[in-house]
Design an enzyme around this catalytic site. Structure first.
Site, PDB file in Angstrom:
ATOM      1  N   GLY A  11      17.387   6.037  49.274  1.00 28.12           N
ATOM      2  CA  GLY A  11      17.454   4.596  49.068  1.00 28.12           C
ATOM      3  C   GLY A  11      16.171   3.989  48.548  1.00 28.12           C
ATOM      4  N   GLY A  92       7.172  15.844  47.185  1.00 31.57           N
ATOM      5  CA  GLY A  92       6.240  15.071  46.366  1.00 31.57           C
ATOM      6  C   GLY A  92       5.525  14.007  47.161  1.00 31.57           C
ATOM      7  CG  HIS A 149      -1.396   4.255  42.709  1.00 28.59           C
ATOM      8  ND1 HIS A 149      -2.587   4.958  42.644  1.00 28.59           N
ATOM      9  CD2 HIS A 149      -0.425   5.129  42.323  1.00 28.59           C
ATOM     10  CE1 HIS A 149      -2.337   6.199  42.235  1.00 28.59           C
ATOM     11  NE2 HIS A 149      -1.033   6.321  42.036  1.00 28.59           N
ATOM     12  CE  LYS A 153      -0.751   6.247  46.188  1.00 27.54           C
ATOM     13  NZ  LYS A 153       0.429   7.055  46.576  1.00 27.54           N
TER      14      LYS A 153
END
Length: 259
Positions: A11, A92, A149, A153
């Site tokens: 999701g 990842g 970023h 994050k």
């Protein structure tokens, strides 16, 4: 032959990108998705089995590959569940501690596990060429890095920044924790030669930018990798999902192994 994949955190932004790209890939089958109970209803769009218990979901896809961009804690729980179910696991997730990485390496002795803090082909090619650059420039060049970023994050510096910095340090024969400087303020004196500065910027919806500086007498080299979309990382993860089942357990695989 089709590879069946299970997407955890389906999701989320990365998870949904991976689901979409997996369904567009002729040699992949989106076999199942995993998400927290309160988010399961949003996964109906993928038209595949879903659940919130990794053990239960993984067991329904023998020979499958888990693709996991979640949180460090969730990824570790998923790694244990994947090992119990005998399915491969592509991770990842960034922000893993040294202890968590060590546990992954231990699990990988008997399970197929692939972990990369950045799935980008470009970043991993950069990891291959940086040692040669640093060694040829010599120690008169100061090494610095800035990473940028989006404002959502959670970890800082990014896992990619830390891996790039480790690469720089290793090329100099240094241990990164001994030479990394994450904060400068006030009267700090001259810059030591055995130091790598790593600075963090957060804002907006930036997918990811990493710039490495090598600064010497009369010149400066800047190398920047800029990710334009999450599809870049998803493509690398799906490539790993196709590659990993062909490998033998025994080592914690990385992008450099696959490349």
């Amino acid at each position: 032959m089709s590879t069946s994949i299970i997407v955890t955190g389906a999701g989320g932004r990365m998870g949904s990108t991976i689901c979409r790209m997996a369904q567009e890939d002729p040699v992949l089958t989106l076999a199942a998705v995993v998400e927290r109970p309160e988010r399961l209803a949003s996964l109906d769009v993928w038209k595949c089995p879903s659940g919130s218990d990794p053990d239960a979901v993984f067991a329904t896809v023998p020979g499958g590959v888990v693709v996991d961009f979640t949180s460090p804690e969730a990824s570790m729980a998923n790694a244990r569940a994947a090992a119990r179910a005998g399915v491969s696991h592509v991770i990842g997730t960034t922000g893993l501690t040294a202890e968590q990485k060590a546990e992954l390496a231990d699990l990988a002795r008997t399970a197929r596990i692939f972990w990369a803090p950045n799935m980008s082909i470009g970043v991993n090619v950069l990891l291959k060429i940086l040692p040669q650059l640093v060694q040829q420039l010599g120690e008169q060049y100061d090494l610095e890095m800035v990473e940028l970023h989006h404002n959502r994050k959670k970890d800082s510096p990014s896992g990619t920044a830390l891996r790039l910095a480790e690469c720089l340090a290793e090329a100099r024969g240094w241990n990164l924790p001994d030479v990394a400087n994450y904060h400068r303020e006030g009267i700090i004196g001259e810059r030591p030669k055995d130091e790598i500065g790593i600075q963090t910027i957060r804002g907006g919806d930036v997918v990811g930018v990493h710039t490495i500086y090598a600064m010497g007498p009369g010149e400066r080299i800047e190398i920047t990798h800029q990710a334009h979309s999450r599809e870049n990382f998803a493509q690398g993860a799906l490539r790993a999902a196709k590659w990993l089942p062909q490998q033998q357990p025994g080592t914690l695989y990385s992008m450099l192994d696959m490349l």
